[in-house]
Design a protein around this motif. Structure first.
Motif, short mmCIF file in Angstrom:
data_model
loop_
_atom_site.label_atom_id
_atom_site.label_comp_id
_atom_site.label_asym_id
_atom_site.label_seq_id
_atom_site.Cartn_x
_atom_site.Cartn_y
_atom_site.Cartn_z
N PHE A 103 60.03 59.62 -39.43
CA PHE A 103 60.35 59.46 -38.02
C PHE A 103 60.60 60.83 -37.42
O PHE A 103 61.31 61.66 -37.99
CB PHE A 103 61.59 58.58 -37.84
N ASP A 104 60.00 61.09 -36.26
CA ASP A 104 60.13 62.37 -35.57
C ASP A 104 61.01 62.18 -34.34
O ASP A 104 60.63 61.47 -33.40
CB ASP A 104 58.75 62.86 -35.16
N CYS A 105 62.18 62.81 -34.35
CA CYS A 105 63.12 62.69 -33.23
C CYS A 105 62.63 63.42 -31.98
O CYS A 105 63.11 63.14 -30.88
CB CYS A 105 64.50 63.19 -33.64
N THR A 107 59.49 63.29 -30.80
CA THR A 107 58.55 62.40 -30.11
C THR A 107 59.01 60.94 -30.14
O THR A 107 58.36 60.09 -29.54
CB THR A 107 57.16 62.48 -30.76
N TYR A 108 60.09 60.68 -30.85
CA TYR A 108 60.59 59.30 -31.03
C TYR A 108 59.49 58.38 -31.55
O TYR A 108 59.29 57.28 -31.05
CB TYR A 108 61.20 58.74 -29.74
N SER A 109 58.77 58.87 -32.55
CA SER A 109 57.68 58.07 -33.09
C SER A 109 57.57 58.26 -34.61
O SER A 109 58.08 59.24 -35.16
CB SER A 109 56.35 58.44 -32.43
N TRP A 110 56.92 57.31 -35.23
CA TRP A 110 56.67 57.35 -36.66
C TRP A 110 55.33 58.01 -36.94
O TRP A 110 54.42 57.96 -36.11
CB TRP A 110 56.67 55.93 -37.21
N SER A 111 55.20 58.58 -38.11
CA SER A 111 53.95 59.25 -38.49
C SER A 111 52.83 58.26 -38.80
O SER A 111 51.65 58.61 -38.74
CB SER A 111 54.18 60.17 -39.69
N LYS A 112 53.18 57.02 -39.14
CA LYS A 112 52.17 55.98 -39.38
C LYS A 112 52.83 54.61 -39.28
O LYS A 112 54.06 54.50 -39.29
CB LYS A 112 51.47 56.16 -40.73
N LYS A 113 52.02 53.59 -39.18
CA LYS A 113 52.51 52.22 -39.05
C LYS A 113 52.16 51.43 -40.29
O LYS A 113 51.23 51.78 -41.02
CB LYS A 113 51.92 51.55 -37.81
N GLY A 114 52.91 50.36 -40.52
CA GLY A 114 52.64 49.50 -41.66
C GLY A 114 53.93 49.09 -42.35
O GLY A 114 55.04 49.36 -41.86
N LEU A 115 53.77 48.47 -43.48
CA LEU A 115 54.90 48.00 -44.29
C LEU A 115 54.85 48.74 -45.62
O LEU A 115 53.87 48.63 -46.36
CB LEU A 115 54.79 46.49 -44.51
N ILE A 185 71.04 48.35 -45.02
CA ILE A 185 70.18 48.40 -43.83
C ILE A 185 70.41 49.77 -43.20
O ILE A 185 71.55 50.15 -42.91
CB ILE A 185 70.49 47.26 -42.84
N ASP A 186 69.33 50.50 -43.02
CA ASP A 186 69.38 51.86 -42.48
C ASP A 186 69.19 51.81 -40.96
O ASP A 186 68.12 51.48 -40.47
CB ASP A 186 68.27 52.67 -43.14
N ARG A 187 70.24 52.17 -40.24
CA ARG A 187 70.16 52.23 -38.78
C ARG A 187 70.36 53.66 -38.29
O ARG A 187 70.58 53.88 -37.10
CB ARG A 187 71.22 51.30 -38.17
N VAL A 188 70.25 54.64 -39.20
CA VAL A 188 70.46 56.03 -38.80
C VAL A 188 69.16 56.85 -38.75
O VAL A 188 69.09 57.82 -38.00
CB VAL A 188 71.47 56.76 -39.72
N THR A 189 68.16 56.46 -39.50
CA THR A 189 66.92 57.24 -39.54
C THR A 189 66.32 57.43 -38.15
O THR A 189 65.81 58.50 -37.83
CB THR A 189 65.91 56.60 -40.50
N THR A 190 66.39 56.41 -37.32
CA THR A 190 65.80 56.50 -35.98
C THR A 190 66.84 56.78 -34.89
O THR A 190 66.52 56.74 -33.71
CB THR A 190 65.04 55.21 -35.64
N ASP A 191 68.06 57.08 -35.29
CA ASP A 191 69.12 57.41 -34.33
C ASP A 191 69.16 58.93 -34.18
O ASP A 191 69.64 59.65 -35.04
CB ASP A 191 70.48 56.90 -34.83
#
Length: 194
Positions: A103-105, A107-115, A185-191
């Protein structure tokens, strides 16, 4: 005599291979069920995958430091933190066992999508959170929680889902007593507020 030893070794290898295959099927089933339960906001199903003794640890960020709260069960009406509802991710993709996205703070976006299920690199997010709280906790609590964090991370896989709507869900499954348990549950990676 040599034939018997060879037969025993072959039988042991086949049993281990079968056990590993069953474990992977169980892991994939657990991941899928948890993702669907979050999408459907089905707390009952999610809570069936939690430890009654240890609950679920939610990693959160209050201010500059990461913190955590351990709760007995998920409640969609009372998320933790209370200002951030649990996501309703949609996943129609197969589970990928390669490197998860970053996750890039900026651009507020992930480098790729998926599971993604990270079976290669062990996360130390929970351990680092406890270490950073060393002076906030009593010495007894610190020692107990650090031991718990190290044990959980040793037996856990980090699951990252980033769907087409940029909804994300990050959680950890730990293999305990022959089943996969939702432990973190990780709620900090995208914070990105810190």
């Amino acid at each position: 005599m040599k034939f018997r030893h060879l037969l025993l070794i072959l039988f042991s290898f086949l049993c281990l291979q079968n056990s590993a295959q069953n474990n992977k099927v169980l892991l994939e089933e657990t991941i899928t069920n948890i993702v669907v339960a979050f999408k459907d906001k089905n707390a009952k199903i999610i809570n069936n995958y939690t430890s009654k003794e240890n609950g679920i640890t939610i990693l959160v960020r209050y201010g500059a430091l990461d913190n955590y709260r351990t709760i007995s069960s998920i409640n969609f009406k009372n998320p933790i933190p209370n200002y951030l509802p649990y996501t309703e991710p949609i996943s129609s993709t197969k589970i990928s066992y390669n490197k998860p996205p970053k996750f890039d703070c900026n651009t507020y976006s992930w480098s790729k999508k998926g599971l993604f299920c990270d079976t290669i690199q062990k996360s130390t997010l929970f351990t680092n959170t406890i270490k950073n709280l060393k002076y906030e906790l009593t010495s007894q609590t610190y020692a107990k929680e650090l031991k718990r964090a190290l044990e959980l991370e040793k037996n856990s896989y980090r699951i990252v889902l980033v769907d087409d709507n940029n909804e994300d869900l990050i959680f950890f499954l730990s293999y305990i007593d022959d089943k996969w348990i939702l432990t973190l549950i990780d709620r900090v990676t995208t914070d990105c507020c810190a």
